[in-house]
Design a protein around this motif. Structure first.
Motif, short mmCIF file in Angstrom:
data_model
loop_
_atom_site.label_atom_id
_atom_site.label_comp_id
_atom_site.label_asym_id
_atom_site.label_seq_id
_atom_site.Cartn_x
_atom_site.Cartn_y
_atom_site.Cartn_z
N ILE A 120 68.73 39.41 19.70
CA ILE A 120 68.71 38.80 21.04
C ILE A 120 69.91 39.31 21.82
N ASN A 121 69.64 39.95 22.96
CA ASN A 121 70.70 40.60 23.74
C ASN A 121 71.36 39.68 24.76
N ASP A 122 70.62 38.73 25.30
CA ASP A 122 71.14 37.92 26.40
C ASP A 122 71.94 36.73 25.89
N ARG A 123 73.14 36.61 26.41
CA ARG A 123 74.01 35.49 26.05
C ARG A 123 73.40 34.17 26.55
N PHE A 124 73.02 34.15 27.82
CA PHE A 124 72.37 32.97 28.40
C PHE A 124 70.97 33.36 28.87
N LYS A 125 70.05 32.43 28.79
CA LYS A 125 68.68 32.65 29.25
C LYS A 125 68.59 32.36 30.74
N GLU A 145 89.09 14.52 30.27
CA GLU A 145 88.47 13.22 30.01
C GLU A 145 89.50 12.17 29.64
N ASN A 146 90.60 12.59 29.01
CA ASN A 146 91.63 11.63 28.57
C ASN A 146 92.70 11.38 29.63
N GLY A 147 92.47 11.85 30.86
CA GLY A 147 93.39 11.54 31.95
C GLY A 147 94.19 12.73 32.42
N GLY A 148 94.79 12.59 33.60
CA GLY A 148 95.58 13.66 34.18
C GLY A 148 94.70 14.66 34.91
N SER A 149 95.34 15.66 35.50
CA SER A 149 94.61 16.72 36.20
C SER A 149 95.53 17.92 36.37
N TYR A 150 94.93 19.08 36.63
CA TYR A 150 95.72 20.28 36.91
C TYR A 150 94.89 21.23 37.76
N MET A 151 95.59 22.12 38.45
CA MET A 151 94.93 23.06 39.35
C MET A 151 94.71 24.41 38.65
N ALA A 152 93.72 25.13 39.12
CA ALA A 152 93.43 26.46 38.60
C ALA A 152 92.87 27.31 39.74
N LYS A 153 92.83 28.60 39.48
CA LYS A 153 92.22 29.53 40.43
C LYS A 153 91.11 30.28 39.72
N GLY A 154 89.88 30.14 40.22
CA GLY A 154 88.76 30.89 39.66
C GLY A 154 88.66 32.26 40.30
N ILE A 155 88.47 33.28 39.48
CA ILE A 155 88.35 34.66 39.95
C ILE A 155 87.06 35.22 39.34
N PHE A 156 86.03 35.45 40.17
CA PHE A 156 84.74 35.81 39.62
C PHE A 156 84.12 37.02 40.32
N LYS A 157 83.29 37.70 39.55
CA LYS A 157 82.51 38.83 40.07
C LYS A 157 81.08 38.66 39.59
N GLN A 158 80.13 38.73 40.54
CA GLN A 158 78.71 38.57 40.19
C GLN A 158 77.93 39.81 40.59
N VAL A 159 77.13 40.34 39.65
CA VAL A 159 76.22 41.44 39.90
C VAL A 159 74.84 40.98 39.47
N ASP A 160 73.91 40.90 40.43
CA ASP A 160 72.61 40.29 40.20
C ASP A 160 72.84 38.85 39.72
N ASP A 161 72.42 38.50 38.52
CA ASP A 161 72.69 37.13 38.05
C ASP A 161 73.80 37.07 37.01
N LYS A 162 74.39 38.23 36.64
CA LYS A 162 75.45 38.27 35.63
C LYS A 162 76.81 38.01 36.29
N VAL A 163 77.61 37.17 35.64
CA VAL A 163 78.91 36.76 36.18
C VAL A 163 80.01 37.01 35.15
N SER A 164 81.15 37.52 35.61
CA SER A 164 82.34 37.66 34.76
C SER A 164 83.54 37.20 35.55
N GLY A 165 84.64 36.95 34.84
CA GLY A 165 85.86 36.51 35.52
C GLY A 165 86.67 35.61 34.63
N THR A 166 87.50 34.78 35.26
CA THR A 166 88.34 33.86 34.49
C THR A 166 88.85 32.75 35.39
N PHE A 167 89.45 31.75 34.78
CA PHE A 167 90.23 30.74 35.49
C PHE A 167 91.69 30.99 35.16
N ARG A 168 92.52 31.07 36.18
CA ARG A 168 93.97 31.12 35.99
C ARG A 168 94.55 29.72 36.21
#
Length: 407
Positions: A120-125, A145-168
């Motif tokens: 099976i080649n596809d990670r997600f269907k 879920e146990n409380g608190g919060s923090y900020m992040a920056k999402g950095i993403f690239k999408q080609v057709d329906d495939k997505v890559s990137g990260t959260f900083r």
């Protein structure tokens, strides 16, 4: 009667031969799945290859990252797949095209159900053509879920329906995320032998609302909005020397039992890079690879590196075993001292280095000038998954070291 006996004997012989045939794992692409929180499934792909020496090797894929695995032990229908550097391993039973077992991290006392299927080649269907394209930068708020919060920056690239990137985040990035955007939902996952991360969210053109699972032990909700101008706090301002302290000091043992201190003559009149890290930490591994590469390309007797390891391992011997494994696998030539074992509590880590306001992140990198004063402290690490942020860090680091050397 004689003929019946011969036929019976041949049947036994043939069945015995069949039972004695070794079961082999099928070569090629596999889809693996880990069961994380809320019985959610975290998928990833790997390519299994037979070396023809009775051994297997694996290439594990996370977007642009390929992890090479060569510690695979097979006995009968049992298999153990040990991850490089990290302590985690898969133990299970297999047939030619299926593996069922567990992913185990003994020191952290964490176990995740594991299964893998060949072919099976596809990670997600895909569930349909996406309504949106999430390429770009996102301002993200995570709420554990146990409380608190923090900020992040999402950095993403999408080609057709495939997505890559990260959260900083302010304490490091979530490394290589690999996923799909389908209809009105986005899903990412990553598995590197230490982290098992799954993100699932509902999307519009400008928002995401979702859940982040880290194994079975952590669940966080997150909301994100598109913001191309969003920036995290400067990582050089988060950790600093307390008032009343002008120099860093420590004394920890190396793998030979020798106490090493920053005040030792060998470090006098040198630029010293101090890496606060752990062998269990993927961001620390990224930084270790960077430092090994940096020293190879910038050989200078006036530059030295010392790592201070904070380990989950419950004994000193086990901690040094992990440290030596890291050094051997990555080619680390600089000393890695054992600062703490039996847990990685950051408050305890800060007590080991009381001149710092806090130890907020693994890794934290402290640069000491030739006169012994702390010149810069980086909190966290922008690894290669962050793209241009990693490139900027490398350039800044290189130029700053040159400045301290007086070049």
């Amino acid at each position: 009667m004689k003929h019946i006996f011969i036929i019976f004997f041949l049947c036994i012989l043939l069945n015995g031969c069949k039972d004695s045939e070794a079961v082999v794992l099928a070569e090629g692409i596999w889809l693996a799945e880990l069961e994380v929180g809320d019985d959610q499934i975290l998928p990833f792909n790997f390519n299994l290859m037979d070396t023809r020496n009775g051994e297997y090797v694996i290439e594990l894929y996370n977007s642009d990252e390929t992890i090479f695995i060569d510690e695979i032990k097979v006995k009968g229908d049992s298999v153990v797949i040990r991850m490089p550097v990290f302590e985690g391993y898969v133990a299970g039973k297999f047939t030619t095209k299926k593996i069922t077992g567990e992913f185990i991290k003994e020191n952290e006392e964490r176990v995740l159900p594991f299964r893998a299927v060949h072919g099976i080649n596809d990670r997600f269907k895909s569930e349909g053509i996406p309504n949106t394209n999430i390429s770009g930068d996102w301002e993200v708020l995570f709420k554990p879920e146990n409380g608190g919060s923090y900020m992040a920056k999402g950095i993403f690239k999408q080609v057709d329906d495939k997505v890559s990137g990260t959260f900083r985040t302010a304490t490091g990035d979530y490394r290589y995320l690999d996923g799909i955007n389908t209809v009105d939902s986005v899903m990412f996952s990553t598995f590197d032998g230490a982290r098992a991360y799954l993100f699932k969210a509902k999307t519009t053109d400008s928002t995401m609302v979702g859940v982040f699972y880290s194994g079975k032990h952590s669940k966080e909700f997150f909301v994100a909005k598109r913001n191309e101008n969003y920036e995290l706090p400067n990582s050089e301002t988060l950790t600093y020397m307390k008032k009343g302290y002008d120099k860093l000091s420590f004394s920890f043992p190396d793998s030979n039992g020798n106490l090493v201190s920053l005040s030792d003559p060998v470090f006098k009149e040198k630029v010293v890079i101090i890496q606060i890290m752990g062998t269990w930490c993927p961001n620390c591994l990224d930084e270790t690879k960077f430092l090994v590469d940096y020293l190879e390309k910038n050989s200078n007797e006036d530059i030295t590196v010392i790592a201070l390891a904070f380990e989950y391992a419950k004994t000193k011997e086990a901690a040094f075993k992990s440290i030596n494994r890291l050094k051997d696998r990555i080619g680390v030539q600089y000393p890695i001292l054992l600062a703490q074992y039996g847990g990685i509590d950051k408050e305890m880590a800060q007590k080991k280095l009381p001149m710092l306001n806090h130890v907020l992140s693994f890794p934290t990198t402290i640069i000491v000038g030739k006169k012994g004063g702390v010149q810069k402290i980086y909190t966290g690490f922008n690894g290669p998954a962050t793209g241009s942020n990693y490139d900027s860090f490398k350039k800044d680091f290189h130029n700053f070291i040159l400045q301290l050397l007086g070049v």
